[in-house]
Write a protein that holds these residues in place. Structure first.
Motif, PDB file in Angstrom:
ATOM      1  N   GLY A 140       1.107  -1.185  -0.183  1.00 39.31           N
ATOM      2  CA  GLY A 140      -0.109  -0.512  -0.091  1.00 39.31           C
ATOM      3  C   GLY A 140       0.997   1.372  -0.156  1.00 39.31           C
ATOM      4  N   LYS A 395      -4.273   1.202   4.830  1.00 36.43           N
ATOM      5  CA  LYS A 395      -5.868   0.976   4.006  1.00 36.43           C
ATOM      6  C   LYS A 395      -6.381   1.684   4.705  1.00 36.43           C
ATOM      7  N   ARG A 396      -6.461   0.860   6.740  1.00 37.92           N
ATOM      8  CA  ARG A 396      -7.630   1.682   7.617  1.00 37.92           C
ATOM      9  C   ARG A 396      -6.902   3.175   7.308  1.00 37.92           C
ATOM     10  N   LYS A 398      -5.738   4.897   5.056  1.00 37.24           N
ATOM     11  CA  LYS A 398      -6.137   5.858   3.510  1.00 37.24           C
ATOM     12  C   LYS A 398      -7.452   5.889   3.729  1.00 37.24           C
ATOM     13  N   THR A 399      -8.478   4.754   3.735  1.00 35.93           N
ATOM     14  CA  THR A 399     -10.150   5.024   3.783  1.00 35.93           C
ATOM     15  C   THR A 399     -11.027   5.026   4.684  1.00 35.93           C
ATOM     16  N   PRO A 403      -9.592  -2.920   5.737  1.00 31.36           N
ATOM     17  CA  PRO A 403     -10.541  -3.431   4.794  1.00 31.36           C
ATOM     18  C   PRO A 403     -10.935  -5.182   5.267  1.00 31.36           C
TER      19      PRO A 403
END
Length: 794
Positions: A140, A395-396, A398-399, A403
């Motif tokens: 990532g 990912k956590r 960024k989003t 995930p």
């Protein structure tokens, strides 16, 4: 206001309903009925709409740039090349000796982890960078920030290869330099912009070339060496940083977007929480207003704490980029400095702060600094565990949510041996270890996890869950079951060893993703076999033992050459018994008359020492210890140098530092201070000075263990330090391992010196300890050890 309140309340409910938030709200999940969960997913649309409206309002105040994350890349360590080639690493491991000439040789080398590659991996530089970039993207990352200093010419070659691969394969990956050394910065930017200034893979921010930083204050110190210490806290001092950045912009030929690294910037302190002046919001408003005139963002590289939280709050309020320090562990064996926590405690703590502080531009420390164990790149001792778990956290971040995946995951994080284990044959450097076997699960739905051979079973919820167990010796194997059916098993290739061969603070880690990722990275190669405590031939002798004594350490083709039932020359014991008793299986050495002299430190060639400190050429150690109020002895964590360290002539010692929250009012602690004294005449040997400085709270001592059974003559002389006040009074005890008194003396103005010479029998491993206490707690004073000589008699 009603929107904010509703948003908060519904966010908690939706987070609880979502299985991948179980780490944040585990109690709520237990009580949610399936029907309620269905309703909540409908209402979540309203929540997301409100969140979007709120985010839009915030963006209008200070528009957010895209969240980007880079990894600090050591250009001197390209995968499989030069110092990371399999041949180079194997050669270096094979040359290590417990009685070697250097400190690093005696502790088993500087490396504890190596890059994860096939045994005979010989890539070109471009092939290596292709693997590095693919691994980073899978995790990532948005790009690499290559340190301008590490490797120098190698850093240039590494970054050129990165650009070539990223351009030819059109990877969605960005590349830049991390500014480090002031002089190298100038050369690096000239090369970057001349050769890659028009590359679509050059990292940019707001359309400008992006440069990240490490200890950025040094760029100002080069231009303004007259500014010292706390003078750098003044906003007007920041002008020196502006001038340095303008130098780089002149070389680049265009404006630069630079992020300023705060580590070391404030009064020369790496950890800003030690600078009281920075612990208020008003300071940061003035400081960052000044800094923000030229720098687009600020970040921390290591450490973290309350001061960083204040800096982040002000920076984000001003619309600047902020990057919290994100790192896993730190073990620098050359500098004898450690920052290691249990399992993933530090990693999870850092990501929680990065999210809470609204980080927008992060530089991970590091991608590939294997010598300091900060690497998040896959390693022989860590597999893909750190790499993959870090990817979930990215990912956590960024989003905004964890995930989802179609498969369960299990991770292990543990020390290579239990705390308190005896290290042999290499010398230990400090006994402090984390002592937890941490099992991390990331599950689609709840399941039952059991540890084979450890009598441990628990129910793991969906999402991320952390379970800590005692790090006792033995294999590390976990099984996940649902409805009594086995779903997933993870067996670590490294057991926890009861008999370590060298000291190590950094973590061992493995995951259920290791095999899958290996096949992606090296589809035509078999898995690497570098498991030191594993047992390839299942004969009860670990790989390291057979390689070191009967083959070549690091060459796993020689890890099956010993016969465990063979007799040790000159002894009735077998090779297996020699391993279990931690003795050399090639024959028990006969120790002749030997002198162990505290004041003749064999590590002078390196300028580095440890606590415990090895004697040469034996396996014995000097240990610097202090007593608690309860009378228990422990290794001193502040055995120090005086005056400040000179790399060629001064040694120093620090035991591991696992505490990240030092007490506000630390109790006074006695210490052992030692230094090298310049000779009076040219050609004379350097003399070593050792001081004992007890306090009213803590006594201090120097302890020496016997390497073999025999009679020993011990000479001790101690005198009052010339700088002690007239009122200072000390008591000395020379005692054996059981605390029995061998000699006592009191030092005052009269007599200013005490000496003794005794001979006594000692079994192997028994210690002699010189203890010092103060009898006048309010008086300042210390003692100088002018002789501590031990001679083994024939």
């Amino acid at each position: 206001m009603w929107k904010n309140t509703l948003l908060h309340d519904f966010s908690l409910i939706v987070a609880a309903a979502h299985p991948y938030y179980s780490i944040d709200y585990p109690p709520m999940i237990t009580f949610l009925a399936p029907s309620l969960k269905s309703i909540l997913f409908v209402t979540s649309a309203v929540v997301l709409l409100l969140a979007a409206n709120q985010a839009t309002a915030a963006d209008q105040k200070h528009p957010d740039r895209p969240r980007k994350i880079f990894a600090h890349y050591m250009g001197c360590y390209p995968l499989g090349n030069r110092s990371l080639s399999v041949e180079y690493m194997r050669k270096g491991q094979g040359q290590l000796l417990p009685d070697g000439d250097s400190y690093l040789s005696r502790i088993g080398g500087r490396w504890r982890d190596f890059p994860l590659t096939p045994e005979n991996y010989k890539p070109t530089l471009e092939e290596a960078m292709d693997v590095e970039i693919r691994r980073a993207m899978r995790m990532g990352l948005d790009g690499f920030a290559v340190d301008v200093l590490a490797g120098q010419a190698d850093a240039i070659a590494s970054i050129d290869a990165m650009f070539k691969v990223a351009e030819e394969k059109d990877y969605p990956f960005e590349i830049t330099f991390c500014l480090d050394n002031p002089e190298m910065n100038l050369k690096a930017i000239a090369h970057l912009m001349e050769k890659h200034g028009k590359s679509p893979k050059l990292a940019r921010r707001d359309g400008k070339p992006l440069l990240l930083g490490y200890r950025s204050h040094r760029i100002g110190e080069r231009l303004r060496p007259d500014i010292q210490g706390k003078a750098w806290l003044k906003p007007e001092s920041v002008e020196a940083y502006h001038k340095a950045l303008e130098e780089l912009e002149a070389i680049a030929g265009e404006p630069i977007y630079a992020q300023f690294c705060l580590n070391g910037a404030l009064a020369g302190q790496s950890d800003m929480d030690t600078v009281p002046e920075t612990n208020n919001e008003e300071f940061w408003k003035g400081y960052l207003t000044a800094l923000g005139r030229k720098f687009g963002g600020v970040n921390g590289f290591f450490w973290g704490g309350q001061t960083y939280d204040l800096a982040a709050k002000v920076a984000r309020g001003m619309g600047m980029d902020w990057g919290d320090p994100v790192w896993v562990q730190y073990q620098n064996l050359y500098w004898n400095t450690f920052r290691v926590k249990d399992g993933t405690d530090l990693l999870r703590e850092r990501w929680e702060r990065a999210i809470a502080n609204d980080s927008t531009l992060i530089q991970i420390a590091t991608w590939n600094d294997y010598t300091e164990a900060t690497n998040v790149a896959p390693g022989q001792q860590t597999g893909y565990a750190i790499n993959d778990l870090m990817g979930l956290m990215i990912k956590r971040w960024k989003t905004g949510h964890w995930p989802t995946f179609e498969k369960d995951r299990i991770y292990f994080f543990y020390p290579p041996y239990p705390s308190g284990s005896q290290v042999f044959p290499f010398h230990d450097f400090s006994p402090d270890l984390t002592n937890s076997l941490e099992v991390v699960t990331y599950l689609q739905e709840p399941g039952t996890v059991s540890m084979q051979g450890r009598n441990e079973t628990w129910e793991a919820p969906a999402g991320l869950f952390v379970k800590k167990l005692p790090a006792t010796a033995g294999p590390v194997v976990a099984e996940l079951k649902r409805k009594d059916q086995s779903v997933l098993t993870l067996s670590a290739k490294e057991p926890i060893s009861a008999l370590p061969f060298r000291g190590q603070h950094s973590l061992t880690a493995f995951s259920t993703e290791d095999e899958r990722y290996w096949k992606e990275d090296f589809p035509t190669n078999s898995e690497s076999m570098m498991a030191y405590y594993g047992d390839l031939d299942a004969d009860g002798l670990p790989n390291w033992f057979e390689m070191f004594y009967f083959g070549k350490l690091g060459d796993f083709a020689t890890a099956t050459g010993a016969d465990p039932e063979a007799k040790v020359p000159g002894s009735k014991m077998t090779v297996r018994e020699a391993y279990l008793q931690q003795v050399d299986p090639r024959g028990l050495p006969q120790i002749a008359t030997v002198k162990w002299d505290l004041l003749s430190n064999p590590m002078r060639d390196t300028g580095i020492s440890t606590n415990p400190e090895a004697s040469s050429p034996t396996g014995s150690s000097w240990r610097y210890i202090g007593s608690t109020k309860e009378g228990e002895w422990h290794l001193l964590s502040n055995a120090s140098i005086s005056p400040p360290r000179d790399v060629m002539h001064v040694t120093y010692s620090r035991s591991s530092r696992n505490s990240f929250a030092p007490p506000a009012e630390p109790a006074p602690v006695g210490q052992v201070a030692y230094q090298w004294i310049k000779p009076a005449k040219e050609g004379e040997e350097w003399a070593r000075l050792v001081r004992l400085s007890p306090t009213g709270v803590e006594a201090v001592a120097i302890e020496w263990p016997s390497p073999a059974k025999g009679n020993y003559k011990i000479h001790v002389t101690v005198q009052r330090d010339a700088r002690s006040s007239g009122a200072a009074k000390h008591e000395l005890h020379l005692v054996d391992s059981k605390g029995a008194s061998l000699w006592k003396a009191t030092l005052d103005t009269q007599p200013p010196q005490a000496t003794t010479e005794i001979t006594l029998p000692l079994p192997a491993g028994d210690a002699v300890r010189l203890e010092a206490r103060t009898l006048t707690p309010s008086a300042q004073g210390s003692l100088e050890v002018t002789q501590f000589l031990i001679e083994k008699q024939n």
